[in-house]
Design a protein around this motif. Sequence first.
Motif, PDB file in Angstrom:
ATOM      1  N   LYS A  15     -87.345 -21.471  -7.900  1.00 11.10           N
ATOM      2  CA  LYS A  15     -87.321 -20.526  -6.785  1.00 11.10           C
ATOM      3  C   LYS A  15     -86.014 -19.755  -6.801  1.00 11.10           C
ATOM      4  CE  LYS A  15     -88.513 -20.455  -1.903  1.00 11.10           C
ATOM      5  NZ  LYS A  15     -88.860 -21.281  -0.732  1.00 11.10           N
ATOM      6  N   ASN A  24     -79.622 -24.423   5.028  1.00 18.22           N
ATOM      7  CA  ASN A  24     -80.376 -23.223   5.398  1.00 18.22           C
ATOM      8  C   ASN A  24     -81.371 -22.789   4.325  1.00 18.22           C
ATOM      9  OD1 ASN A  24     -78.930 -22.888   7.831  1.00 18.22           O
ATOM     10  ND2 ASN A  24     -77.236 -22.011   6.691  1.00 18.22           N
ATOM     11  N   PHE A  25     -81.738 -23.696   3.452  1.00 23.29           N
ATOM     12  CA  PHE A  25     -82.608 -23.374   2.334  1.00 23.29           C
ATOM     13  C   PHE A  25     -83.938 -22.753   2.797  1.00 23.29           C
ATOM     14  CE2 PHE A  25     -86.202 -25.079  -0.173  1.00 23.29           C
ATOM     15  CZ  PHE A  25     -86.062 -24.281  -1.289  1.00 23.29           C
ATOM     16  N   GLU A  26     -84.550 -23.336   3.787  1.00 19.11           N
ATOM     17  CA  GLU A  26     -85.877 -22.878   4.228  1.00 19.11           C
ATOM     18  C   GLU A  26     -85.849 -21.481   4.846  1.00 19.11           C
ATOM     19  OE1 GLU A  26     -88.634 -24.422   3.414  1.00 19.11           O
ATOM     20  OE2 GLU A  26     -87.454 -26.013   2.487  1.00 19.11           O
ATOM     21  N   SER A  27     -84.737 -21.086   5.457  1.00 24.24           N
ATOM     22  CA  SER A  27     -84.675 -19.786   6.114  1.00 24.24           C
ATOM     23  C   SER A  27     -84.213 -18.668   5.173  1.00 24.24           C
ATOM     24  CB  SER A  27     -83.748 -19.851   7.329  1.00 24.24           C
ATOM     25  OG  SER A  27     -82.429 -20.148   6.916  1.00 24.24           O
ATOM     26  N   SER A  28     -83.870 -19.010   3.929  1.00 25.57           N
ATOM     27  CA  SER A  28     -83.385 -18.010   2.976  1.00 25.57           C
ATOM     28  C   SER A  28     -84.541 -17.200   2.408  1.00 25.57           C
ATOM     29  CB  SER A  28     -82.630 -18.695   1.828  1.00 25.57           C
ATOM     30  OG  SER A  28     -81.548 -19.425   2.323  1.00 25.57           O
ATOM     31  N   GLU A  50     -86.759 -15.418  -0.248  1.00 25.53           N
ATOM     32  CA  GLU A  50     -87.070 -15.636  -1.659  1.00 25.53           C
ATOM     33  C   GLU A  50     -87.096 -14.289  -2.382  1.00 25.53           C
ATOM     34  OE1 GLU A  50     -90.238 -18.021  -4.511  1.00 25.53           O
ATOM     35  OE2 GLU A  50     -90.481 -18.060  -2.344  1.00 25.53           O
TER      36      GLU A  50
END
Length: 108
Positions: free
Chosen positions: A22, A53-57, A59
Amino acid sequence: MKLIRFGEPGKEKPGVKLHNGKRIDVSSFCKDYSEQFFDGGGLAKLSSLLMHNFESSREIAKSERLGPPIGRPSKVICVGLSYVKHAEETGQNYPISQLFFLKPHQQL
């Protein structure tokens, strides 16, 4: 994590490629990967940021162009005479150990 830059030539933004493939936009965290970024502990801060904050970054699309990972480095580490034919072309013997040299920014 691998550092990447994406976007049009000359307008690249910083991003990272994670172990799962990803690609994440980190331009809201840092302007670019510069000497100031690395000198100021940017890698550790970026790693910590991604853990929390991985999920809110955002893609980055697979179709997005990737550019050089560092915009304008002040120097580049080079390997000279790294293959036999090159040594022969220059009239030198193939080195027993790797020949490293620096190229300052002005010569790039």
